[in-house]
Design a protein around this motif. Sequence first.
Motif, mmCIF file in Angstrom:
data_model
loop_
_atom_site.group_PDB
_atom_site.id
_atom_site.type_symbol
_atom_site.label_atom_id
_atom_site.label_comp_id
_atom_site.label_asym_id
_atom_site.label_seq_id
_atom_site.Cartn_x
_atom_site.Cartn_y
_atom_site.Cartn_z
ATOM 1 N N GLY A 232 0.825 -1.209 0.000
ATOM 2 C CA GLY A 232 0.000 0.000 0.000
ATOM 3 C C GLY A 232 0.856 1.255 0.000
ATOM 4 O O GLY A 232 1.765 1.391 0.818
ATOM 5 N N ILE A 233 0.563 2.159 -0.931
ATOM 6 C CA ILE A 233 1.300 3.431 -1.009
ATOM 7 C C ILE A 233 0.389 4.563 -0.546
ATOM 8 O O ILE A 233 -0.782 4.620 -0.925
ATOM 9 C CB ILE A 233 1.763 3.708 -2.464
ATOM 10 N N ALA A 234 0.951 5.472 0.268
ATOM 11 C CA ALA A 234 0.234 6.712 0.615
ATOM 12 C C ALA A 234 0.957 7.871 -0.056
ATOM 13 O O ALA A 234 2.165 8.048 0.126
ATOM 14 C CB ALA A 234 0.204 6.916 2.118
ATOM 15 N N LEU A 235 0.231 8.625 -0.866
ATOM 16 C CA LEU A 235 0.817 9.805 -1.520
ATOM 17 C C LEU A 235 0.739 10.983 -0.549
ATOM 18 O O LEU A 235 -0.334 11.270 -0.007
ATOM 19 C CB LEU A 235 0.043 10.137 -2.797
ATOM 20 N N ILE B 167 4.301 2.017 2.164
ATOM 21 C CA ILE B 167 5.252 2.958 1.548
ATOM 22 C C ILE B 167 4.650 4.370 1.556
ATOM 23 O O ILE B 167 3.498 4.561 1.160
ATOM 24 C CB ILE B 167 5.535 2.575 0.067
ATOM 25 N N ILE B 168 5.464 5.324 1.996
ATOM 26 C CA ILE B 168 5.108 6.746 1.926
ATOM 27 C C ILE B 168 5.744 7.293 0.647
ATOM 28 O O ILE B 168 6.929 7.053 0.411
ATOM 29 C CB ILE B 168 5.741 7.503 3.128
ATOM 30 N N TYR B 169 4.979 8.026 -0.167
ATOM 31 C CA TYR B 169 5.559 8.630 -1.370
ATOM 32 C C TYR B 169 5.458 10.149 -1.216
ATOM 33 O O TYR B 169 4.370 10.722 -1.298
ATOM 34 C CB TYR B 169 4.819 8.149 -2.623
ATOM 35 N N GLY C 163 8.340 9.858 7.842
ATOM 36 C CA GLY C 163 7.849 8.592 7.261
ATOM 37 C C GLY C 163 8.627 7.401 7.821
ATOM 38 O O GLY C 163 8.042 6.376 8.191
ATOM 39 N N PHE C 164 9.946 7.549 7.919
ATOM 40 C CA PHE C 164 10.766 6.470 8.493
ATOM 41 C C PHE C 164 10.466 6.301 9.982
ATOM 42 O O PHE C 164 10.421 5.182 10.482
ATOM 43 C CB PHE C 164 12.260 6.743 8.275
ATOM 44 N N GLU C 165 10.272 7.429 10.669
ATOM 45 C CA GLU C 165 9.959 7.336 12.112
ATOM 46 C C GLU C 165 8.623 6.628 12.328
ATOM 47 O O GLU C 165 8.386 6.053 13.386
ATOM 48 C CB GLU C 165 9.969 8.736 12.738
ATOM 49 N N ALA C 166 7.767 6.677 11.318
ATOM 50 C CA ALA C 166 6.488 5.950 11.399
ATOM 51 C C ALA C 166 6.661 4.493 10.967
ATOM 52 O O ALA C 166 5.675 3.745 10.873
ATOM 53 C CB ALA C 166 5.438 6.647 10.536
ATOM 54 N N GLY C 167 7.893 4.110 10.649
ATOM 55 C CA GLY C 167 8.182 2.708 10.336
ATOM 56 C C GLY C 167 7.816 2.285 8.921
ATOM 57 O O GLY C 167 7.603 1.096 8.653
ATOM 58 N N LYS C 168 7.749 3.260 7.999
ATOM 59 C CA LYS C 168 7.376 2.934 6.615
ATOM 60 C C LYS C 168 8.590 3.035 5.690
ATOM 61 O O LYS C 168 9.565 3.722 6.000
ATOM 62 C CB LYS C 168 6.300 3.908 6.117
ATOM 63 N N HIS C 169 8.520 2.377 4.521
ATOM 64 C CA HIS C 169 9.473 2.624 3.447
ATOM 65 C C HIS C 169 9.106 3.965 2.821
ATOM 66 O O HIS C 169 7.939 4.380 2.888
ATOM 67 C CB HIS C 169 9.402 1.524 2.398
ATOM 68 N N LYS D 183 14.379 0.592 6.897
ATOM 69 C CA LYS D 183 13.413 0.647 5.785
ATOM 70 C C LYS D 183 14.112 1.280 4.580
ATOM 71 O O LYS D 183 15.085 2.018 4.732
ATOM 72 C CB LYS D 183 12.187 1.488 6.165
ATOM 73 N N PHE D 184 13.599 1.012 3.381
ATOM 74 C CA PHE D 184 14.282 1.467 2.165
ATOM 75 C C PHE D 184 13.869 2.880 1.744
ATOM 76 O O PHE D 184 12.694 3.255 1.847
ATOM 77 C CB PHE D 184 13.995 0.518 1.003
ATOM 78 N N LEU D 185 14.849 3.618 1.243
ATOM 79 C CA LEU D 185 14.608 4.952 0.669
ATOM 80 C C LEU D 185 14.922 4.899 -0.829
ATOM 81 O O LEU D 185 16.009 4.468 -1.233
ATOM 82 C CB LEU D 185 15.516 5.988 1.350
#
Length: 342
Positions: free
Chosen positions: A17-20, A85-87, A102-108, A134-136
Motif C-alpha cells: 500500500g502506497i500513501a501519496l 510505503i510513503i511517497y 515517514g521512516f519514524e512511522a516505520g514505513k518505506h 526501511k528502504f529509501l
Amino acid sequence: MRYLKNKIKKNNKGKLGIALVGLGGYAGGQLAPALQQTKHCYLAGIVTGTPSKIPLWKDKYNIPVENIYNYDNYDTIKDNPDIDIIYVVLPNSMHAEYTVRGFEAGKHVICEKPMALTVEECDKMIAASKKADKFLSIGYRLHFDPYHLDMIRMGTQKEYGAIKKIVSEFLQPSIKGEWRLDKKYSGGGPLMDLGIYCLQGVIYITGMEPVAVTAQTFPVSDKEKFTDIEETLDWQMEMPDGMIAECRTSYSGSANRIKAEAEKGWFELDPAFYYAGLKGTTADGKIIFHAPLSQQAKQMDDIALSIKNKKASIVPGEMGRRDVKIIEAIYKAMRTGERVVI
Ligand code: NAD
C-alpha cells in the motif's frame, strides 16, 4: 467503512500500500493514475493539507476514510497496516522532513527529485532510513523507461565506441507565482527541477560520475519573476576519462534532448525527458521505438518488488545524495566562476 477497507485489502492482496503525501500536479496527474496500473503496489492512502481535495480523491480512488491523513496527524500513519510505503510528492524544501517522519512511522519511503535542498539533509534522510531499517528510493522515473535503457546500453556497452561528448538541454517555461520560483521552497532554479534530468542522463549513459564542474548563468529576462533563482544555467561536467558534457537548463525557452557523440557515431533522444512520446535516433539512421507505457507504474512496481525482495532499489537515497552533491558543486561554480572539483 469497514466494508470498504476490507474490500480494498481483499482486492489488493499481496500488493504493497502506497500513501501519496501532497496531492499536487504530479501526484494527481501522474502517480495516482499510474497506481491504477501497478501489479505490486496500490494507492492505499493520501496525506493532504487541503480538505477540499479529499472528496474527489476518496471517491475516485476508493480510499477509506481511515487512510486519509493531514500534515498534523501524519505521524499516526505508523498505526496503519494498510500503508507500507510513503511517497513524498511535496515542494523540495519539505522532502527531508516528511521523509524522516515517514521512516519514524516505520514505513518505506519514495521521495521525489531532487532528494533535498542540501547534502546535509540527504544525510539525515539516509540515517533515518538506516535507523528504521526501511528502504529509501528517489522518484527517478527515467531509469525504468525503455528509451533511456537503450541509451544506457549504447553508452555503457560502447556500441558506437567511447563517448567523446554529451550535449543535454532541458528548457521549459515556468508559471509565475509557483513555489518553484521561490528558493526557500525549491532550493534553486531550473537546475533543481529540470537540469537534474540532464545531469542524471550524463551519468547513467556514460556509467561515470563527474570529477569537476564549471557553470555560467545569465541576466534574467523578468526581474519580478526571477528574484532569487537562476533563469538559465549552462554547466559543463568533466568525466574521469576527460569527456566533457555540456548541459543547459532554463525556465524560458523550449528544449528537451540528450545526445551522445561517440567515436563511431551518435545516438540521441529528442524529446528525452517527457512522460511519454520520446523519440530516439542514431547516426546510422535507426529510429528507436517502444510501445507506450507508464514510466511511473513501472518505477513504483520495480521499487515495490525490490522492497518485497528486501533489496535496495536501483534508485536509492545514495543516488539522490550524489546528485544533490553535484548540484551544490554546480551552484558553487556558478557563483564563483571557478572550476569546482567534486
Ligand atoms: P505542485 O505545486 O503541483 O504540488 C505540490 C503539493 O504540495 C500541492 O498539493 C500543495 O498543496 C502541497 N503543499 C504543501 N505545502 C505546501 C507549501 N508550503 N507550498 C506549496 N505547496 C505545498 O508540485 P508538483 O509538480 O506536484 O511537484 C511536487 C514534487 O514532485 C516536487 O519535488 C517536484 O520536483 C516533483 N516532481 C517530479 C516529477 C517527476 O517526473 N519525477 C514531475 C513533477 C514534479
